[in-house]
Scaffold this motif. Structure first.
Motif, PDB file in Angstrom:
ATOM      1  N   ARG A 101     -12.035  33.800 -48.033  1.00  0.00           N
ATOM      2  CA  ARG A 101     -11.236  34.780 -48.775  1.00  0.00           C
ATOM      3  C   ARG A 101     -11.695  34.809 -50.223  1.00  0.00           C
ATOM      4  N   HIS A 102     -11.485  35.911 -50.839  1.00  0.00           N
ATOM      5  CA  HIS A 102     -12.047  36.124 -52.165  1.00  0.00           C
ATOM      6  C   HIS A 102     -11.413  35.214 -53.208  1.00  0.00           C
ATOM      7  N   ALA A 103     -12.260  34.677 -54.048  1.00  0.00           N
ATOM      8  CA  ALA A 103     -11.805  33.755 -55.077  1.00  0.00           C
ATOM      9  C   ALA A 103     -11.482  34.485 -56.370  1.00  0.00           C
ATOM     10  N   CYS A 104     -11.835  35.743 -56.433  1.00  0.00           N
ATOM     11  CA  CYS A 104     -11.540  36.494 -57.654  1.00  0.00           C
ATOM     12  C   CYS A 104     -11.269  37.955 -57.338  1.00  0.00           C
ATOM     13  N   ASN A 105     -10.871  38.686 -58.352  1.00  0.00           N
ATOM     14  CA  ASN A 105     -10.644  40.121 -58.229  1.00  0.00           C
ATOM     15  C   ASN A 105     -11.884  40.860 -58.697  1.00  0.00           C
ATOM     16  N   ALA A 106     -12.130  42.009 -58.088  1.00  0.00           N
ATOM     17  CA  ALA A 106     -13.218  42.868 -58.552  1.00  0.00           C
ATOM     18  C   ALA A 106     -12.624  44.211 -58.927  1.00  0.00           C
ATOM     19  N   VAL A 107     -12.756  44.570 -60.182  1.00  0.00           N
ATOM     20  CA  VAL A 107     -12.150  45.795 -60.697  1.00  0.00           C
ATOM     21  C   VAL A 107     -13.232  46.700 -61.269  1.00  0.00           C
ATOM     22  N   ALA A 108     -13.143  47.983 -60.929  1.00  0.00           N
ATOM     23  CA  ALA A 108     -14.125  48.946 -61.439  1.00  0.00           C
ATOM     24  C   ALA A 108     -13.802  49.299 -62.880  1.00  0.00           C
ATOM     25  N   LEU A 109     -14.795  49.219 -63.743  1.00  0.00           N
ATOM     26  CA  LEU A 109     -14.595  49.575 -65.149  1.00  0.00           C
ATOM     27  C   LEU A 109     -14.960  51.034 -65.405  1.00  0.00           C
ATOM     28  N   GLU A 110     -15.559  51.647 -64.399  1.00  0.00           N
ATOM     29  CA  GLU A 110     -15.754  53.092 -64.437  1.00  0.00           C
ATOM     30  C   GLU A 110     -15.797  53.569 -62.987  1.00  0.00           C
ATOM     31  N   ASP A 111     -15.758  54.840 -62.777  1.00  0.00           N
ATOM     32  CA  ASP A 111     -15.835  55.352 -61.416  1.00  0.00           C
ATOM     33  C   ASP A 111     -17.100  54.811 -60.774  1.00  0.00           C
ATOM     34  N   SER A 112     -16.940  54.204 -59.608  1.00  0.00           N
ATOM     35  CA  SER A 112     -18.063  53.490 -59.015  1.00  0.00           C
ATOM     36  C   SER A 112     -18.170  53.751 -57.527  1.00  0.00           C
ATOM     37  N   GLU A 113     -19.260  53.261 -56.971  1.00  0.00           N
ATOM     38  CA  GLU A 113     -19.527  53.455 -55.553  1.00  0.00           C
ATOM     39  C   GLU A 113     -20.200  52.194 -55.027  1.00  0.00           C
ATOM     40  N   VAL A 114     -19.694  51.674 -53.928  1.00  0.00           N
ATOM     41  CA  VAL A 114     -20.294  50.464 -53.377  1.00  0.00           C
ATOM     42  C   VAL A 114     -20.655  50.660 -51.908  1.00  0.00           C
ATOM     43  N   CYS A 115     -21.608  49.861 -51.450  1.00  0.00           N
ATOM     44  CA  CYS A 115     -21.958  49.832 -50.037  1.00  0.00           C
ATOM     45  C   CYS A 115     -21.498  48.501 -49.454  1.00  0.00           C
ATOM     46  N   PRO A 116     -20.489  48.530 -48.593  1.00  0.00           N
ATOM     47  CA  PRO A 116     -20.023  47.292 -47.963  1.00  0.00           C
ATOM     48  C   PRO A 116     -21.056  46.808 -46.950  1.00  0.00           C
ATOM     49  N   ILE A 117     -21.292  45.526 -46.927  1.00  0.00           N
ATOM     50  CA  ILE A 117     -22.173  44.926 -45.933  1.00  0.00           C
ATOM     51  C   ILE A 117     -21.361  43.906 -45.164  1.00  0.00           C
ATOM     52  N   HIS A 118     -21.144  44.170 -43.915  1.00  0.00           N
ATOM     53  CA  HIS A 118     -20.309  43.292 -43.105  1.00  0.00           C
ATOM     54  C   HIS A 118     -20.969  41.925 -43.001  1.00  0.00           C
ATOM     55  N   PHE A 119     -20.266  40.927 -43.471  1.00  0.00           N
ATOM     56  CA  PHE A 119     -20.924  39.634 -43.640  1.00  0.00           C
ATOM     57  C   PHE A 119     -21.298  38.957 -42.325  1.00  0.00           C
ATOM     58  N   SER A 120     -20.397  38.961 -41.379  1.00  0.00           N
ATOM     59  CA  SER A 120     -20.700  38.267 -40.128  1.00  0.00           C
ATOM     60  C   SER A 120     -21.856  38.953 -39.403  1.00  0.00           C
TER      61      SER A 120
END
Lengths: 252, 252
Positions: B106-125
């Motif tokens: 589980r995530h140890a921190c928060n990730a917050v966008a500082l501007e409008d952003s776009e991410v590509c999720p990569i399924h870890f398993s």
DNA sequence: CGGTTCGTTGAAACCAATCAATCCTCGTGG
DNA sequence: CCACGAGGATTGATTGGTTTCAACGAACCG
């Protein structure tokens, strides 16, 4: 980090002992059967003894192996061009050493024994190869070896940013206490393996500040320190001291 | 971190674009052939847009995926019980997010966008499973994704312990400059995506100290800052400022 | 055009660093 | 066994950098 303690520090036979020592941080959630443990065992070529003050590996050394600390105590340091050194961590029995090299294939820091020690080298490329056969090993390799360092460093960072000298010291002692406890030693009475200067470097403080900090914690009846002997008197009080400093879970 | 830049920020078609975006930090030393890249490509389900100020994941969230920042700017933070937050990092286009979760699932921190952003999720398993088939992927997963973070944090730690406020600021600006340059942007003119307070939190300083530090660097003619616009005037001078602070390689 | 958030600047307080002297501890050799 | 020396630890006085408190200015938004 949990029930792994059960098979922790039993004295063992010669060779397959390694399955218990080196794998301390890997074994627990592995779900490996005996044959698999055996294969892991075969990776450990032989134990290596390191005398107090000697160096296990240096900054810039090519990555040969990861090391499980079988016995003893290490510090990891970064050395700057001008020769000054910064302590980046302390490693005790049952902890891993050398992951700093995986990124660049050469070690990013020095590892120095603070007392006579013994390590089990684990050949990294062989470990990777083996983990291809054993998915659960692979997962644990990813999980335990590496990402845990990241989390650890993050809390350290947090500490450096938010805590004053006394709080850092309290966190430092609590962390040592906790890790020792986890390994079957008393969490209340232990010996410091490092000098004040090394604690200071690790915590981003001067050695004099460490001295004064210890004096203040002593005046609060939180602990006793005679030279390198530590007696934790009031762990709750220590925790209270660092509470609300932005720290979570394990102090470090 | 090297010649990966070559295929950096080309505008691309719809789906297989991901092979260039998400893999920015993986692609380079892979030695993957087209079929293999294709398989990696298939892991990316779809891009996700995150509005400025919104949270990609929170402390405690279960690990679903790693994220490649396709576009935008993020901060990662730790939140303490009493609600105060500590900034642990900034992530820009082409950098990875979410590795903090691998250790505990589980995530140890928060990730917050500082501007409008776009991410590509990569399924870890899935990534782990795939890397079992592709040894070179596995090795790079180990190398680049994780251990690099450790090295990075170590230099940050070193900075926190050894540098004064102006030196930290200089290192901060140089690091931003460097990373932007690597991604094809100007290393001399850029926009700060974060507030003074967030810089301060990251560097272990108060926002007022950041303000004063910027003023001092300006007086030394090292840079100009108007609000969030930064112009680096003298990178050499900045480097000189942080030289001999025990820092090595990349400042961060 | 108010209100809010963000950034800058000033003065004072505070904490850790620095410089320096002294003490303690431990290992070594007489 | 004791004396000695050296490195480590403690304590004091002073300095300096950062924080804190506070006021003000600028930019942005409804």
């Amino acid at each position: 980090m949990n029930d792994c303690d059960t098979l922790k520090l039993k004295p063992l036979g010669l060779k397959s002992a390694c399955a218990n020592c080196s794998v301390l941080e890997l074994c627990l959630p592995l779900g490996l059967n005996d044959t698999e443990v055996k294969r892991l065992d075969d990776l450990i070529v032989q134990r290596v003894k390191i005398k107090k003050g000697n160096t296990l590996y240096r900054q810039g050394d090519p990555l040969h192996a990861l090391y499980a600390v079988r016995l003893g105590f290490f510090k990891t340091t970064l050395t700057s061009e001008d020769g000054r050194e910064q302590v980046t961590g302390f490693q005790m029995t049952g902890e891993m050493l050398g992951m700093d090299a995986i990124s660049e294939d050469r070690h990013a820091c020095n590892a120095v024994a603070l007392e006579d020690s013994e390590v089990c080298p684990i050949h990294f490329s062989q470990l990777e190869r083996l983990s291809r056969d054993l998915p659960s090993l692979q997962h644990n390799l990813n999980k335990l070896l590496m990402s845990r360092e990241i989390v650890r460093d993050h809390s350290l960072l947090l500490m450096m940013g938010n805590m004053n000298s006394d709080e850092r010291l309290a966190a430092f002692f609590l962390n040592l206490s906790q890790r020792l406890s986890l390994r079957g030693y008393s969490p209340f009475n232990f010996i410091l393996r490092m000098r004040r200067e090394e604690i200071g470097s690790y915590l981003g403080l001067r050695l004099e500040t460490i001295s004064r900090g210890i004096a203040r914690l002593r005046e609060l009846n939180l602990l006793e320190v005679h030279a390198r002997e530590v007696k934790i008197l009031d762990p709750i009080g220590l925790k209270a001291l660092i509470a609300g400093c932005g720290q979570h879970g394990n102090p470090l």
